[in-house]
Enzyme design. Structure first.
Site, mmCIF file in Angstrom:
data_model
loop_
_atom_site.group_PDB
_atom_site.id
_atom_site.type_symbol
_atom_site.label_atom_id
_atom_site.label_comp_id
_atom_site.label_asym_id
_atom_site.label_seq_id
_atom_site.Cartn_x
_atom_site.Cartn_y
_atom_site.Cartn_z
ATOM 1 N N LYS A 1 -5.173 -22.147 8.579
ATOM 2 C CA LYS A 1 -5.064 -22.121 9.713
ATOM 3 C C LYS A 1 -5.840 -21.095 10.341
ATOM 4 O O LYS A 1 -6.463 -19.854 11.074
ATOM 5 C CB LYS A 1 -4.020 -22.461 9.678
ATOM 6 C CG LYS A 1 -2.720 -23.882 10.220
ATOM 7 C CD LYS A 1 -1.913 -23.867 10.092
ATOM 8 C CE LYS A 1 -1.734 -25.199 9.950
ATOM 9 N NZ LYS A 1 -0.257 -26.080 9.873
ATOM 10 N N GLN B 1 6.024 -23.923 10.285
ATOM 11 C CA GLN B 1 5.194 -24.572 9.105
ATOM 12 C C GLN B 1 6.135 -25.147 8.638
ATOM 13 O O GLN B 1 6.982 -24.900 8.435
ATOM 14 C CB GLN B 1 4.608 -24.026 7.909
ATOM 15 C CG GLN B 1 3.752 -25.263 7.107
ATOM 16 C CD GLN B 1 2.342 -25.385 7.666
ATOM 17 O OE1 GLN B 1 1.721 -25.032 8.094
ATOM 18 N NE2 GLN B 1 2.246 -26.813 7.155
ATOM 19 N N ASP C 1 1.819 -26.334 18.421
ATOM 20 C CA ASP C 1 2.539 -27.516 17.466
ATOM 21 C C ASP C 1 2.806 -28.905 18.519
ATOM 22 O O ASP C 1 2.637 -29.665 18.011
ATOM 23 C CB ASP C 1 3.166 -27.320 16.548
ATOM 24 C CG ASP C 1 2.401 -27.238 15.576
ATOM 25 O OD1 ASP C 1 1.207 -28.031 14.855
ATOM 26 O OD2 ASP C 1 3.087 -26.727 14.496
#
Ligand code: NDP
Length: 282
Positions: free
Chosen positions: A53, A97, A120
């Protein structure tokens, strides 16, 4: 024989589009999108994902930050860290995460992220917006799958789509996105009769985490097959949830593992972050 869907090439195209969007934003408004990634502790897979990322963020011209608290951080301290990022005007996207260490309540942490910075698409408000068909950030993996379908000219309207796996991060949002595009959707899970449901699919999306669960002989001739699964075999080889060789003999298009859905997830995270920055306007 199926044509391969080259997720790596399509993801590179998405990143190039994002890069162009970043350049335009910088010249018109004088700022670039900022992405903050929170990685708690030392999960080895998380380290690899977060590095991917960060690399993509650099390529598209974002500012990015990795916050890396120790595995024993308390719930309150992690919520405080997320709130600090919510308040930081340089940060347009926040990603926590997963998985988090067991003592932390992941649902509460995800709900602490400001919905407009939730790149997300996991915040309950954004999950609800998807359910209601309202705008908002969408989960990156299912969004990437929709882009793959578009790239191979597969319009879901009127088609029968079967999604296998009903997780909140892949299967459920995938089914809703396909429904929004007018597919007739069946959402399967561990109690479903896959041998009965899978052969009906014009579009098959599989996100389970069981190597080669889906047999080639179940695939409807001409179906488009998208394999989200990523499973590490004992010999170290990465395989999907679909028996690739036999499925390829029947499908019209199929994603490989690796090099199919995986690169798209990160590319769509970049897209979502650019969109969040555009919406914020500062
Ligand atoms: P989860 O473990 O959260 O969910 C798995 C789903 O599969 C559940 O709904 C479960 O059903 C269902 N399932 C399990 N066994 C069977 C079975 N035998 N038959 C039918 N359904 C079954 O997984 P995720 O959605 O998080 O991930 C799925 C896979 O996708 C994993 O391999 C993961 O690594 C991969 N992945 C890949 C990404 C990428 O970027 N390429 C991103 C995210 C995930 P039930 O609800 O009944 O238990």
């Amino acid at each position: 024989m199926a044509q391969l869907i080259d997720g790596s090439a399509i993801a590179a195209k998405v990143r190039a589009e994002v890069r162009a969007g970043v350049d335009a934003l910088q010249s018109s408004k004088g700022f670039v999108p900022g992405l903050a990634v929170v990685r708690v502790g030392e999960d080895p897979a998380s380290r690899i994902y977060v590095n991917g990322k960060k690399k993509a963020a650099a390529e598209v011209g974002f500012q990015s930050w990795e916050l890396h608290p120790d595995a024993d951080i308390t719930q309150d301290a992690l919520v405080a860290l997320v709130r600090q990022l919510n308040e930081d005007p340089r940060v347009h996207g926040i990603l926590v995460q997963l998985p988090l260490p067991k003592h932390l309540d992941a649902d509460a942490i995800l709900a602490a992220v400001a919905p407009e910075k939730d790149v997300d698409g996991f915040h309950p408000l954004n999950a609800g917006s998807l359910m209601l068909g309202r705008p908002g950030p969408r989960a990156c993996t299912p969004l990437g799958v929709m882009r793959l379908l578009a790239e191979v000219g597969c319009d879901p309207a009127g088609k029968k789509a079967v999604v296998v796996g009903r997780s909140n991060i892949v299967g459920k949002p995938q089914a809703l996105l396909l429904l929004q595009r007018d597919a007739t959707v069946t959402l399967c899970h561990s109690k479903s009769d896959l041998a009965r449901e899978v052969p009906l699919a014009d579009i098959l999306v599989v996100a389970v985490g069981v190597p080669e669960l889906i047999r080639g002989e179940w695939i409807k001739p001409g179906a488009v097959v998208i394999d989200v699964g990523m499973n590490r075999r004992a010999d170290g080889k990465l395989v999907g949830d679909v028996a690739f060789a036999s499925a390829s003999e029947r499908a019209s298009f199929i994603t490989p593992v690796p090099g199919g859905v995986g690169p798209m997830t990160i590319a769509m995270l970049m897209r979502n972050t650019l969109d969040a920055a555009l919406r914020s306007g500062k």
